[in-house]
Structure formats: C-alpha cells, structure tokens
Design a protein around this motif. Structure first.
Motif, PDB file in Angstrom:
ATOM      1  N   PHE A 118      10.224  32.648 -45.789  1.00 51.17           N
ATOM      2  CA  PHE A 118       9.718  33.475 -44.673  1.00 51.17           C
ATOM      3  C   PHE A 118       8.430  32.923 -44.091  1.00 51.17           C
ATOM      4  CE2 PHE A 118       7.171  35.311 -48.091  1.00 51.17           C
ATOM      5  CZ  PHE A 118       6.030  35.796 -47.478  1.00 51.17           C
ATOM      6  N   ILE A 119       8.158  33.307 -42.860  1.00 45.21           N
ATOM      7  CA  ILE A 119       6.880  32.982 -42.224  1.00 45.21           C
ATOM      8  C   ILE A 119       6.248  34.266 -41.690  1.00 45.21           C
ATOM      9  CG2 ILE A 119       7.450  30.615 -41.499  1.00 45.21           C
ATOM     10  CD1 ILE A 119       7.848  32.070 -38.636  1.00 45.21           C
ATOM     11  N   LEU A 120       4.927  34.265 -41.637  1.00 43.51           N
ATOM     12  CA  LEU A 120       4.213  35.379 -41.003  1.00 43.51           C
ATOM     13  C   LEU A 120       4.191  35.105 -39.502  1.00 43.51           C
ATOM     14  CD1 LEU A 120       1.131  35.663 -43.409  1.00 43.51           C
ATOM     15  CD2 LEU A 120       3.258  36.988 -43.439  1.00 43.51           C
ATOM     16  N   CYS A 121       4.642  36.043 -38.687  1.00 43.43           N
ATOM     17  CA  CYS A 121       4.664  35.740 -37.253  1.00 43.43           C
ATOM     18  C   CYS A 121       3.331  36.056 -36.595  1.00 43.43           C
ATOM     19  CB  CYS A 121       5.846  36.397 -36.562  1.00 43.43           C
ATOM     20  SG  CYS A 121       5.894  38.147 -36.729  1.00 43.43           S
ATOM     21  N   ALA A 122       2.417  36.692 -37.304  1.00 43.71           N
ATOM     22  CA  ALA A 122       1.070  36.942 -36.771  1.00 43.71           C
ATOM     23  C   ALA A 122       0.199  37.421 -37.924  1.00 43.71           C
ATOM     24  CB  ALA A 122       1.114  38.006 -35.685  1.00 43.71           C
ATOM     25  N   ASP A 123      -1.114  37.548 -37.667  1.00 41.32           N
ATOM     26  CA  ASP A 123      -1.992  38.155 -38.664  1.00 41.32           C
ATOM     27  C   ASP A 123      -1.586  39.616 -38.855  1.00 41.32           C
ATOM     28  OD1 ASP A 123      -3.488  35.918 -39.132  1.00 41.32           O
ATOM     29  OD2 ASP A 123      -5.013  36.389 -37.629  1.00 41.32           O
ATOM     30  N   PRO A 124      -1.860  40.172 -40.037  1.00 38.90           N
ATOM     31  CA  PRO A 124      -1.503  41.583 -40.249  1.00 38.90           C
ATOM     32  C   PRO A 124      -2.202  42.496 -39.243  1.00 38.90           C
ATOM     33  CG  PRO A 124      -2.123  40.545 -42.331  1.00 38.90           C
ATOM     34  CD  PRO A 124      -2.454  39.568 -41.248  1.00 38.90           C
ATOM     35  N   MET A 125      -1.540  43.578 -38.884  1.00 40.32           N
ATOM     36  CA  MET A 125      -2.167  44.610 -38.067  1.00 40.32           C
ATOM     37  C   MET A 125      -2.807  45.601 -39.033  1.00 40.32           C
ATOM     38  SD  MET A 125      -0.196  47.254 -35.509  1.00 40.32           S
ATOM     39  CE  MET A 125       0.240  45.955 -34.390  1.00 40.32           C
ATOM     40  N   ILE A 126      -4.111  45.833 -38.861  1.00 43.56           N
ATOM     41  CA  ILE A 126      -4.823  46.755 -39.752  1.00 43.56           C
ATOM     42  C   ILE A 126      -4.945  48.104 -39.046  1.00 43.56           C
ATOM     43  CG2 ILE A 126      -6.946  47.129 -41.090  1.00 43.56           C
ATOM     44  CD1 ILE A 126      -5.512  44.605 -41.974  1.00 43.56           C
ATOM     45  N   VAL A 127      -4.486  49.160 -39.682  1.00 39.10           N
ATOM     46  CA  VAL A 127      -4.546  50.483 -39.039  1.00 39.10           C
ATOM     47  C   VAL A 127      -5.207  51.482 -39.979  1.00 39.10           C
ATOM     48  CG1 VAL A 127      -2.519  50.148 -37.563  1.00 39.10           C
ATOM     49  CG2 VAL A 127      -2.217  51.056 -39.861  1.00 39.10           C
ATOM     50  N   PRO A 128      -5.898  52.479 -39.417  1.00 40.36           N
ATOM     51  CA  PRO A 128      -6.567  53.453 -40.273  1.00 40.36           C
ATOM     52  C   PRO A 128      -5.564  54.261 -41.096  1.00 40.36           C
ATOM     53  CG  PRO A 128      -6.828  54.042 -37.951  1.00 40.36           C
ATOM     54  CD  PRO A 128      -6.118  52.739 -37.997  1.00 40.36           C
ATOM     55  N   GLY A 129      -5.918  54.593 -42.322  1.00 39.38           N
ATOM     56  CA  GLY A 129      -5.047  55.399 -43.163  1.00 39.38           C
ATOM     57  C   GLY A 129      -5.210  56.880 -42.870  1.00 39.38           C
ATOM     58  N   GLY A 130      -4.430  57.698 -43.525  1.00 34.05           N
ATOM     59  CA  GLY A 130      -4.546  59.143 -43.363  1.00 34.05           C
ATOM     60  C   GLY A 130      -3.752  59.654 -42.178  1.00 34.05           C
ATOM     61  N   GLU A 131      -3.659  60.976 -42.103  1.00 37.95           N
ATOM     62  CA  GLU A 131      -2.776  61.627 -41.135  1.00 37.95           C
ATOM     63  C   GLU A 131      -3.108  61.289 -39.679  1.00 37.95           C
ATOM     64  OE1 GLU A 131      -0.253  63.296 -42.496  1.00 37.95           O
ATOM     65  OE2 GLU A 131       0.636  64.072 -40.643  1.00 37.95           O
ATOM     66  N   GLY A 132      -4.389  60.901 -39.420  1.00 34.04           N
ATOM     67  CA  GLY A 132      -4.803  60.577 -38.061  1.00 34.04           C
ATOM     68  C   GLY A 132      -3.921  59.510 -37.416  1.00 34.04           C
ATOM     69  N   VAL A 133      -3.410  58.606 -38.213  1.00 33.25           N
ATOM     70  CA  VAL A 133      -2.602  57.512 -37.678  1.00 33.25           C
ATOM     71  C   VAL A 133      -1.276  58.036 -37.116  1.00 33.25           C
ATOM     72  CG1 VAL A 133      -1.259  56.815 -39.727  1.00 33.25           C
ATOM     73  CG2 VAL A 133      -2.162  55.070 -38.193  1.00 33.25           C
ATOM     74  N   LYS A 134      -0.886  59.243 -37.527  1.00 33.55           N
ATOM     75  CA  LYS A 134       0.339  59.851 -37.003  1.00 33.55           C
ATOM     76  C   LYS A 134       0.075  60.718 -35.776  1.00 33.55           C
ATOM     77  CE  LYS A 134       3.281  61.581 -40.021  1.00 33.55           C
ATOM     78  NZ  LYS A 134       3.785  62.340 -41.202  1.00 33.55           N
ATOM     79  N   ASN A 135      -1.216  60.946 -35.478  1.00 29.87           N
ATOM     80  CA  ASN A 135      -1.544  61.816 -34.340  1.00 29.87           C
ATOM     81  C   ASN A 135      -1.738  61.048 -33.043  1.00 29.87           C
ATOM     82  OD1 ASN A 135      -1.542  64.244 -35.765  1.00 29.87           O
ATOM     83  ND2 ASN A 135      -3.652  63.923 -36.484  1.00 29.87           N
ATOM     84  N   ASN A 136      -1.993  59.749 -33.150  1.00 37.57           N
ATOM     85  CA  ASN A 136      -2.333  58.953 -31.975  1.00 37.57           C
ATOM     86  C   ASN A 136      -1.205  57.962 -31.664  1.00 37.57           C
ATOM     87  OD1 ASN A 136      -3.430  57.109 -30.164  1.00 37.57           O
ATOM     88  ND2 ASN A 136      -5.501  57.420 -30.975  1.00 37.57           N
ATOM     89  N   LYS A 137      -0.641  58.112 -30.468  1.00 37.67           N
ATOM     90  CA  LYS A 137       0.502  57.282 -30.056  1.00 37.67           C
ATOM     91  C   LYS A 137       0.239  55.789 -30.080  1.00 37.67           C
ATOM     92  CE  LYS A 137       1.554  59.790 -26.166  1.00 37.67           C
ATOM     93  NZ  LYS A 137       2.256  60.169 -24.947  1.00 37.67           N
ATOM     94  N   ARG A 138      -1.042  55.405 -29.978  1.00 35.98           N
ATOM     95  CA  ARG A 138      -1.299  53.976 -29.788  1.00 35.98           C
ATOM     96  C   ARG A 138      -0.861  53.101 -30.948  1.00 35.98           C
ATOM     97  NH1 ARG A 138      -7.687  53.294 -31.076  1.00 35.98           N
ATOM     98  NH2 ARG A 138      -7.144  51.161 -31.614  1.00 35.98           N
ATOM     99  N   TYR A 139      -0.806  53.666 -32.160  1.00 41.01           N
ATOM    100  CA  TYR A 139      -0.427  52.814 -33.285  1.00 41.01           C
ATOM    101  C   TYR A 139       1.057  52.445 -33.235  1.00 41.01           C
ATOM    102  CZ  TYR A 139      -5.052  54.157 -34.688  1.00 41.01           C
ATOM    103  OH  TYR A 139      -6.412  54.369 -34.687  1.00 41.01           O
ATOM    104  N   VAL A 140       1.881  53.419 -32.901  1.00 44.21           N
ATOM    105  CA  VAL A 140       3.305  53.118 -32.713  1.00 44.21           C
ATOM    106  C   VAL A 140       3.447  52.075 -31.599  1.00 44.21           C
ATOM    107  CG1 VAL A 140       5.501  54.051 -31.865  1.00 44.21           C
ATOM    108  CG2 VAL A 140       4.206  55.308 -33.591  1.00 44.21           C
ATOM    109  N   GLU A 141       2.713  52.281 -30.520  1.00 46.65           N
ATOM    110  CA  GLU A 141       2.805  51.342 -29.393  1.00 46.65           C
ATOM    111  C   GLU A 141       2.367  49.932 -29.782  1.00 46.65           C
ATOM    112  OE1 GLU A 141       0.751  53.310 -26.176  1.00 46.65           O
ATOM    113  OE2 GLU A 141       2.413  54.732 -25.944  1.00 46.65           O
ATOM    114  N   GLN A 142       1.337  49.842 -30.620  1.00 46.36           N
ATOM    115  CA  GLN A 142       0.876  48.511 -31.052  1.00 46.36           C
ATOM    116  C   GLN A 142       1.964  47.778 -31.845  1.00 46.36           C
ATOM    117  OE1 GLN A 142      -2.874  48.707 -33.182  1.00 46.36           O
ATOM    118  NE2 GLN A 142      -3.959  49.479 -31.399  1.00 46.36           N
TER     119      GLN A 142
END
Lengths: 377, 377
Positions: free
Chosen positions: B72-96
């Motif tokens: 396998f190859i990594l197709c990009a650097d990892p995407m780092i996202v905040p933990g906790g329920e907040g990540v489910k409240n903001n649409k931008r993470y799904v969009e990213q």
C-alpha cells in the motif's frame, strides 16, 4: 493475536407494481402499500415537469389521502423540485428533504415518496437513505428510463465535484409503483430514450428480446402503449433478476448493467446533460458494440443489426464530443468510480456479454470514427 | 395489475482483530489487511487527541507504509481532526474527507482508515459510506467504548438539527483493528466510561459476565490491562453475535443494544457532550434498572447489585438534568429516531432483557428521584 470473524446476511425485499391512474379514488394500491399497524406519515417530492403536465396531480393526492385517512396522512404539502440532472448538482434539494424530515418528524417507519424521472428519484432516494439511517422510500417513476431501469434498482446518488453520482448509497426502496399513465405526457425524446436500456439488457442477456425489439421498433417510436408496457415489464424483470442474482451492492468490480455506460456518463457531462441519459447510453452501446466488432468478437452482420435498431428507434449514433481525450478521460473516470480493476462489458454475440479488463485506446478512437460514418449513412 | 417481487440477501463479513503496537515494523497485520491484487491507496483520518499523546504516530505510519510499499501507499498526509462529539456537529469534517476522496482519487477499492474514539469513527464512517457509494473503511478504535461497542458495529452517523445521529447509514466496515496500546494513554474517565456498555450486554444477555464484572470491578478501575482486554473481547464478541443473529440494519423497532440509551442520548445533548457517552449510558442503565424494579420486574437485591457495581466502577448515578421534561422529551426523541412503535428494553432478571412498548411517565420520574437518593448514599 485474537480475532473475531463477523459474518451475516441482510435480507431485502420490495415489490415493483405496474398500474394506471395511481391516485384515482378506486385504485387502492398506494394506500395498501403504506398500510401499517399505525396511520403512516407520508411526504411527497414531485418533479416540477410532471406537476405541470398533470396539473391535477397535487389535488388528486390530497383527495386520495383524505379518502384513505385510516391508512395514511400527508404531513405537509408536496415539495416540488425541478426535474433533470440539475437537481442532482445542487445540494439544496437534498437539504430541503432533510429539513422536512426534521420539521415534520418523519421517522424510519414513515414514507417519503418521490414522483418523477430518474434524477429526482436518485436525489430523493439519497436524502431518504441518510436521514435516520434510512426512511421508507417509495418511488413512482414517470419516464420509460426510470420505470424500466434506474428507478427500480437499489442505487441512489447525487453529483459532486463535477462527477456524476459521486455521492450515494445502496438502499433498496420500500416499493416501486410504475404508473403507465405518466408515459402519455412524455415528450418524444423522453418516450424513446429509455428504450436504450432495454436494448442493453437484451444485448447482454437475451437474444429473443432483441428480436422482439427489432420487430416492435416502429410501433414503439409511433408511441403505441401496449408494446411499451411490455418492453418496460420485460426490461424491469431482467434488470431486477440481474440484481438479485448477482452482486446487489456491487462489492466486486463487475457491473454488467453498465454496458455502454462508461462513454455515456462522459457524454452526458460534456453536453451539460442536454443529451438524455438514455440517448447517451444508446451512443455508448453503439460504441462498445463497434469496438466488439473491431476486436473480432461479433460479426459485421450483428453490428449492423445493432446500429440499424438504434437508427430505427431514432437515436443519435454519434455526437462530436465522442472523440479524443474525452474518450480517454471517460474511461479513466469510470475506472475510478468503479474502483479496483477496470472491467468493461463487451459483446461476444447478440444476447451474450463478455467482460474485458483492458481497452485499446486506438481501437476506441477507430470505433468512434466508424460511428461518425454510421451517423451520416 | 402485474407486479414483480424482488428479493435478495446481501452477505457481509469483516474481521475484528485484537493486537498491540499496530504500526510497529514487525506487526504485519495492517499491511495484510489492505493487501489486494494491486497496491492499495490508503488515507488516514486521525483523532487530534490521539496524535497528541502519541506524537510518533504519524511518523510511525509513514515508516510502516514505506516498509510495506509493495502492499500500500499513503495517498496524502493524515487528516487530523478534533476528537469528541463536536466532530459530528460540524459538516466541514465530512466535507474534508469527501474533498480528499475526490482530490486523491480514492476509489471504492482504496481505503480510508480512521484512528480515534467513537465520534471520529462515526463521522469518518459516514463520509466513507457515501463517497462512491462506499469506500473501504478500516476502523482503529482507541477508546474502551469504541473497541467494545460503537467502533465494531455497522452504523455510522453525524448529528444534525441538534439531534444525535440524525444522518447516517448502515455500512459494515472492511475491518476493525483494536490495538490495546492506545488504551494506556486514555484519561481515567475515558478508560472507565466504556465499561458501561459491557455492563449493558451482561445485564440483558449474560449473568455470568455480570458476575465477572462484579469480581473484577476493583482491578478494572485500578487500570489493570489483562481484565480490561478480557472485558473488551467478551463485550465485543457479544455485541457482534447480537448484530449477526438479529436485525443488523434495524428494519424492525427492536434494539436490545440500546438498553439504557434513550435517557443517555438526551443527557449527552443536555450536558453539551461534557458527559461521556459511556457515563450517560451508565446513568441510563441505572434509570431503566430502577424503573424495572419499580415495575416489579426485578428484585430490590438485583437493583442494589446493579447500582453497587456502577458505584464501584466510579460512575455517576444521577445528574440534575435527569428530571421532568428532559425525560419526557428524551423518550419522544428516541421514539422518533427509532421510528414506528416505541420499544424499550427493560430487565426481568440480571442477564435477561425484556422489551416493553409503553413507559409510565410518573414511574420514570420516581426512578429518577430514587437515583438521586442512590447518588447521595
């Protein structure tokens, strides 16, 4: 290291009904379809074009709901959305359906019913599939294409990043109701264009159906309803049998029902969806049939029968966009959407598909040139 | 009127692995998991909190990918996202994640791997499920709760309209890898809070597991790893067996694994997710156990054993939000999300759940009052 192997099957079932005058007060089909242990909440999403040529539709639905209030209630007025591929390009329509699901408390045992062409069914099906992880969805397809192919299967989608069907899920509908009354008001292009999906299943699976199409081509283009109803029923049956017998959620790379579709998707996008999906599929089938001939897979007689049928059905055989880089990019985008190994369906006979994993670019160009000649003949 | 009855089953399988030091160069498990006929493209989504307490994680993944570049190859650097329920409240993470799928040509046979707690796995799972109708998704849960319950099942979701899990799908992962190394860096609340899901499955299904939990409660809160590993394995096994043996995509209204969850969801929302999901479930279980006692379904001795276990595990038993309208609204929102008939799991014995379709509001209030007393004792 320990591990737990998880394994299960999920059963799905739904009925595709064929009816007329669905909201006539003496047609109980719809009311029976939503009948449950409690009075069902129902919300309608309707194609603007359909509502325009059937001006009594919304009123009929209201009267029908009143007459069957022991089975269901309308939780709001229908949402009217524009038809055609545009409805899949703009996020706001999915959001409007989600807003309605929230506002009216439409739960997983309530119903969202979409009436319209394939694009609206795709879009509404997607919204319905992701709200509460899946609200019950009933499709009432109003075009030939949607009644015999796109509206009866298990896929939904919207477009994103200028890529067709970039977002979507596999989500079998609760039920499909094909009402032939809607076909009467289609314009000639929409009446004809869905026929290409019937030619598609005939070519890859059933030579006798192909012969039937040849024999009925004139009546079909003359808008005779009995052969059209037969075409839709036979095509729908083969399409559904294929889904049930194969890989319904497309976990592998094989997609026989996408015969002719790799070029078609690109042509739709390049013409800004002015070309109908069915028309694009017709050209795509002619391209891959010609390629099959150039590869030595089918005879020139078979190729001529295929091209002749599409001409008799008044389909375009070639458009200028079918050339050069467009073809190369179309193939690559198809591979990417499919994922994994490139898998293209070709023909080894009329009624017999064969899958290949490589396509010869020079031969694709040559096939496109031949189509240009056929178009002029 | 004609109709076609469509019927098929879709088979799903995936493995939940238990390992340590997943990206250590001599641990081949991850590379074997993504091994396919071609070199796989892999994209990582990582919990910011996890990346912070494991500062070498991203570097380790890079070195691991280099060492296994034949697979396998990594197709990009990892995407780092905040933990906790907040990540489910903001649409931008799904969009990213969708943006990345488009930008890097991540197709249906490529992999999106999420490393983190339940909220990140839910969010990334949703994005992954809708891009191209489902990209292969590997979950690497890092909390007790995600390793024994939320991260190993078939659901994903984000929040919308201030409602938990309003959007989501049922989409089994490609694989789950539980790495106990991540548990060492959990804070005490996160270490403990997932234990409530183990108490849950024990209470509704297995009295001997409940006795084991009573016997090991002190060691578990003292952060001893062997009993925690055993707890996670046993709880995961029961959770997976339940999914496989029941109604994996929850087409009916029965959801035994949601025991204690109706009040829990409301408490999480009311505390702005300051209360951990596992803590909220603990209170929800105590509430429904007390309700079961007040209904005459279980003995006072059984109730005392349940409350005592949660106290020994250092769980809160009651918070002020557990009262009045909050309880009434919580029950109604749960019914709406479930759809159809209200179905609540109660207890008829330790190790034995029983479903009811009605809840007595006055008795719920009384149960909440009793919890307040228990909390003070």
């Amino acid at each position: 290291m320990k591990s737990i192997k998880q394994k299960f099957s999920v059963p799905f079932k739904y009925t595709v009904h064929f009816t007329e005058e669905i909201f006539s007060l003496n047609n109980a089909l719809f009311a029976h379809t939503v009948k449950d242990s409690r009075v069902a909440k129902v919300f309608f999403v309707i194609d603007e074009g359909v509502a325009t040529v059937h001006p009594s539709l919304c009123g009929d639905i209201k009267k029908y709901a009143e007459a069957h209030s022991q089975h269901f209630i309308l939780c709001a007025d229908p949402m009217i959305v524009p038809g055609g591929e545009g409805v899949k390009n703009n996020k706001r329509y999915v959001e409007q359906i989600l807003d309605a699901s929230n506002t009216y408390g439409i739960d997983r045992h309530s119903f969202i019913v979409a009436i319209g062409g394939g694009a609206i069914l795709d879009m509404a099906g997607f919204a319905t599939a992701i709200a509460h992880r899946g609200i019950r969805h009933i499709r009432i397809p109003t075009t030939v294409l949607a009644q015999n192919d796109s509206g009866i299967g298990v896929k939904n989608s919207v477009n994103a990043y200028k890529k067709k069907n970039f977002l979507g899920t596999f989500a079998p509908p609760f039920a499909v109701i094909n009402d032939s009354t809607f076909l009467n008001t289609l314009d000639d292009r929409d009446w004809r264009s869905g026929i290409s999906e019937a030619v598609k299943v005939a070519l890859i699976k059933d030579a006798s159906f192909f012969e039937w199409l040849e024999a009925n081509a004139v009546d079909l283009t003359a808008r005779k309803m009995p052969p059209m109803e037969e075409l839709i029923y036979r095509c729908a049956k083969m399409h559904l049998d294929h889904i049930a017998g194969g890989d319904p959620f497309e976990m592998g790379s094989s997609r026989p029902l996408d015969f002719g579709h790799w070029a078609a998707h690109k042509l739709e996008q390049l013409t800004n969806y002015e070309l109908r999906h069915g028309e694009a599929v017709g050209i795509g089938i002619c391209l891959d049939a010609t390629y099959s001939y150039l590869k030595g897979l089918i005879s020139v007689e078979d190729l001529n029968r295929i091209i002749s049928l599409f001409k008799k059905l008044k389909f375009p055989i070639h458009i200028p966009e079918l050339s050069g880089d467009n073809l190369v990019n179309g193939l690559e985008e198809f591979r990417e959407h499919l994922g994994g190994e490139l898998t293209i369906m070709l023909l080894s006979d009329i009624g017999q598909g064969v899958e290949v994993h490589e396509m010869d670019t020079q031969l694709i160009f040559k096939a496109a040139e031949k189509l240009e000649e056929f178009q002029k003949e």
